[in-house]
Design an enzyme around this catalytic site. Structure first.
Site, short mmCIF file in Angstrom:
data_model
loop_
_atom_site.label_atom_id
_atom_site.label_comp_id
_atom_site.label_asym_id
_atom_site.label_seq_id
_atom_site.Cartn_x
_atom_site.Cartn_y
_atom_site.Cartn_z
N THR A 1 24.39 13.07 -43.31
CA THR A 1 23.06 13.58 -42.96
C THR A 1 22.06 12.44 -42.97
O THR A 1 22.19 11.47 -43.71
CB THR A 1 22.54 14.61 -43.97
OG1 THR A 1 22.44 13.97 -45.24
CG2 THR A 1 23.41 15.80 -44.05
N GLU B 1 24.49 19.94 -41.74
CA GLU B 1 25.27 20.77 -42.68
C GLU B 1 25.77 22.06 -42.04
O GLU B 1 26.51 22.82 -42.65
CB GLU B 1 24.40 21.14 -43.89
CG GLU B 1 24.15 20.01 -44.86
CD GLU B 1 22.92 19.19 -44.52
OE1 GLU B 1 22.48 19.23 -43.35
OE2 GLU B 1 22.39 18.53 -45.43
N TRP C 1 1.47 27.48 -50.90
CA TRP C 1 2.04 26.47 -50.01
C TRP C 1 1.13 26.14 -48.84
O TRP C 1 0.52 27.02 -48.25
CB TRP C 1 3.37 26.98 -49.44
CG TRP C 1 4.53 26.82 -50.39
CD1 TRP C 1 4.54 26.08 -51.53
CD2 TRP C 1 5.81 27.40 -50.27
NE1 TRP C 1 5.77 26.15 -52.12
CE2 TRP C 1 6.57 26.96 -51.37
CE3 TRP C 1 6.41 28.25 -49.34
CZ2 TRP C 1 7.89 27.32 -51.56
CZ3 TRP C 1 7.73 28.62 -49.53
CH2 TRP C 1 8.46 28.17 -50.64
N LYS D 1 2.13 22.05 -52.42
CA LYS D 1 1.81 23.22 -53.24
C LYS D 1 0.45 22.98 -53.88
O LYS D 1 0.31 22.13 -54.75
CB LYS D 1 2.88 23.44 -54.29
CG LYS D 1 3.01 24.88 -54.67
CD LYS D 1 4.28 25.11 -55.41
CE LYS D 1 4.56 26.60 -55.48
NZ LYS D 1 5.66 26.87 -56.39
P1 AMP Z 1 19.52 17.10 -39.16
O1 AMP Z 1 20.53 17.47 -40.16
O2 AMP Z 1 19.17 15.65 -39.15
O3 AMP Z 1 19.88 17.64 -37.83
O4 AMP Z 1 18.17 17.76 -39.53
C1 AMP Z 1 18.09 19.13 -39.70
C2 AMP Z 1 16.67 19.48 -39.89
O5 AMP Z 1 15.92 19.21 -38.71
C3 AMP Z 1 16.44 20.93 -40.19
O6 AMP Z 1 16.67 21.24 -41.54
C4 AMP Z 1 14.98 21.07 -39.79
O7 AMP Z 1 14.14 20.61 -40.82
C5 AMP Z 1 14.87 20.15 -38.60
N1 AMP Z 1 15.00 20.92 -37.36
C6 AMP Z 1 16.11 21.15 -36.64
N2 AMP Z 1 15.82 21.89 -35.57
C7 AMP Z 1 14.51 22.18 -35.62
C8 AMP Z 1 13.61 22.94 -34.81
N3 AMP Z 1 13.99 23.54 -33.70
N4 AMP Z 1 12.32 23.00 -35.21
C9 AMP Z 1 11.88 22.39 -36.32
N5 AMP Z 1 12.69 21.66 -37.12
C10 AMP Z 1 13.98 21.56 -36.78
#
Ligand code: AMP
Length: 541
Positions: A185, A331, A444, A439
């Site tokens: 990640t 994940e 929030w 917070k």
């Molecule tokens: P990654 O594992 O790098 O793909 O990041 C995942 C994270 O990207 C998610 O937990 C979100 O915080 C963000 N994310 C993914 N898709 C979206 C979306 N359509 N809108 C806003 N945030 C997103």
């Protein structure tokens, strides 16, 4: 009583068998670092996959070994995906955009035995090769004619390596729960964490993501995955597109280049594509400048970050391309939700319709979602209550690679780190990330909304909002702003911009003008770094 149906294993090998046999004549088109346009068929691809499997065996790689790739989206990377996983090894797709220390960390943590590397990343690896503890050799993804002079140790040329092998191979019988691929990640906190996919999780994710209310893939489609194959298996398209026999177009190192994307769409009749918002901005900018059209393209899936409405409307109004918002995570293989309209929604007034389209969509069957309040109680699906988003399902991580503790809570739910609302139709909307949440006085505040509001200011180029400790309110939001070139703005003018746009108590308590903001390797704002830098910020009152 048990059912009496066959218990055949859900493996990537079966996708390959079907694709080879049934869709053998379908094309795979790639831009690569050594070829502006490479074309061959599924049949050619799988013949080379078998040669590669023989080569891996000869190199001494065994079932369970981790083999790393640092590569763009192209046909050789696809061959690696299938040869490695179907041999019972683990295809570790390394993100070449990571910082050197992170690369070193994950290659060592994963215990990669070999690294297959694109021409573009040879010099990067030359610098850090001595820091790798387990890597026995490097294979450069090119042919003899383009093989660079390199100081990489025990280096081979990919085409020479596989060219020497037979194109028949006895694939091992794999258990569906065996590991198939590994992706770290790009989280903004702590060391990168490895997510170890299984054959089963991959196949189930592919079934779900190909469904009509998700990517809606079919044999008559031409799919162009723009999302990198080092980022959650190109959102699984590397498997799902081949599962249904779609023609595939890979943009290689040109994935951020609007002109190349436009050319590929037109010349290869691409019907569907997927990628993060930034790539669509690049494509739209090219289209605006050139006046070109993208007539074959019907729809695109956008995720990884919130898709702005402007991309949706411009794509639709000027190019008749339907943009669908999706949400997921490394994940989650990655798809969790996908936005398609329910019956009757297409006739909603534009403002209402846009509100629906901006949501990240409904959960796919297989992904269970819920939102929880700060006390752990489940919140209602009313589109208003925002809480931390938890997920579970057969393609969601249970435990990170080589970590002792489960990644889930005591009831088997994985906490996404996102804050969301879910409406009564099941449409989820990301409102923030818990690690970014501010917070203040027990309530929030959404940093994302404040950032979105700030960047709508005509003089603002980029903005970040972080929660900084405050003696009275626990935390208050601090706004950091980069102004567009040549622009001037006072602190008061900037903060007054929020009047009437957000709740009064949400208004950032102070504002700092900066010339740069830190980003993670995948281009997201690194809130952790910002928070660290400003942790001792002195509030006015
Ligand atoms: P990654 O594992 O790098 O793909 O990041 C995942 C994270 O990207 C998610 O937990 C979100 O915080 C963000 N994310 C993914 N898709 C979206 C979306 N359509 N809108 C806003 N945030 C997103």
């Amino acid at each position: 009583m048990q059912g009496l149906m066959m218990n055949t294993q859900l493996t990537i090998t079966e996708v390959m068998r079907l694709a080879d046999k049934v869709y053998g004549s379908q094309e795979i088109v790639s831009v690569t670092s050594d070829n502006a346009r490479h074309k061959y068929t599924y049949k050619d691809a799988f013949s080379r996959v078998r040669q590669l499997a023989n080569a891996l065996k000869k190199m001494g790689a065994k079932e369970g070994d981790t083999i790393g790739t640092l590569a763009w989206n192209d046909y050789r990377h696809l061959e690696l995906y299938y040869a490695i996983s179907c041999s019972g090894m683990i295809c570790h797709t390394v993100n070449p955009r990571l910082f050197e220390e992170q690369l070193e960390y994950i290659v060592n943590h994963a215990e990669d035995q070999y690294l297959f590397v694109d021409l573009a990343f040879v010099s990067l690896l030359e610098k850090i090769q001595d820091k790798f503890s387990n890597v026995k050799g490097f294979i450069v993804l090119t042919d003899k004619a383009n093989m660079p002079k390199t100081s990489l140790k025990n280096v081979q040329c990919y085409e020479s390596l596989i060219g020497a092998e037979l194109d028949s191979f006895d694939w091992p019988q794999l258990d569906e729960n065996q590991a198939s691929a590994l992706c770290y990640t790009s989280g903004t906190t702590g060391n990168p964490k490895g997510v170890l996919y299984s054959h089963r999780s991959t196949i189930l994710h592919s079934y779900a993501s190909a469904l009509p209310d998700a990517f809606n893939l079919s044999v008559i489609d031409t799919v162009m995955p723009i999302v990198p194959m080092f980022h959650v298996n190109g959102w699984g398209l590397v498997y799902s597109a081949l599962m249904v026999g779609s023609k595939v177009v890979f943009p290689g190192p040109r994935m951020g280049d609007g002109e190349t994307l436009c050319k590929l769409i037109n010349e290869e009749s691409v019907t569907i594509s997927a990628g993060v918002p930034t790539v669509w901005l690049a494509l739209l900018e090219h289209l605006q400048k050139s006046g070109d059209s993208i007539d074959s393209l019907q729809r695109i899936g956008v995720g990884g970050a919130a898709c702005p409405l402007s991309i949706m409307t411009e794509m639709q109004e000027k190019h008749a391309v339907w943009v669908q918002h999706a949400w997921g995570m490394t994940e989650m293989s990655p798809l969790g939700t996908y936005n398609s309209l329910k019956p009757g929604m297409e006739t909603l007034p534009e403002v209402e319709l846009n509100k629906v389209r901006l949501k990240t969509g409904r959960p796919l069957f297989g992904v269970d979602i819920k939102i929880e309040g700060p006390d752990g109680s489940e919140l209602p699906w009313n589109g208003v209550a925002a809480g931390s988003l938890k997920v579970r399902g057969p393609w969601v991580v249970k435990q990170y690679f080589k970590q002792d503790k489960p990644a889930t809570d005591e009831n088997g739910w994985f906490e996404t780190g996102d804050v969301a609302t879910i409406d009564s139709d099941g449409y989820m909307s990301i409102t923030d990330r818990t690690k970014d949440v501010i917070k203040s006085g027990g309530e929030w505040i959404s940093s994302i909304e404040l950032e979105n509001c700030a960047v709508n200011h005509p003089q603002v180029l980029e903005a970040a909002v972080v929660g900084i400790p405050h003696p009275k309110w626990t935390e208050r939001p601090l706004l950091l702003v980069i102004l567009k070139a040549g622009e001037e703005l006072s602190k008061e003018e900037m903060l007054n911009w929020f009047d009437g746009k957000v709740a009064k108590w949400w208004t950032p308590a102070d504002c700092v003008f900066v010339t740069a903001l830190p980003h993670t390797a995948t281009g997201k704002l690194s809130k952790k770094d910002i928070r660290q830098e400003y942790q001792n910020f002195q509030w006015k009152d």
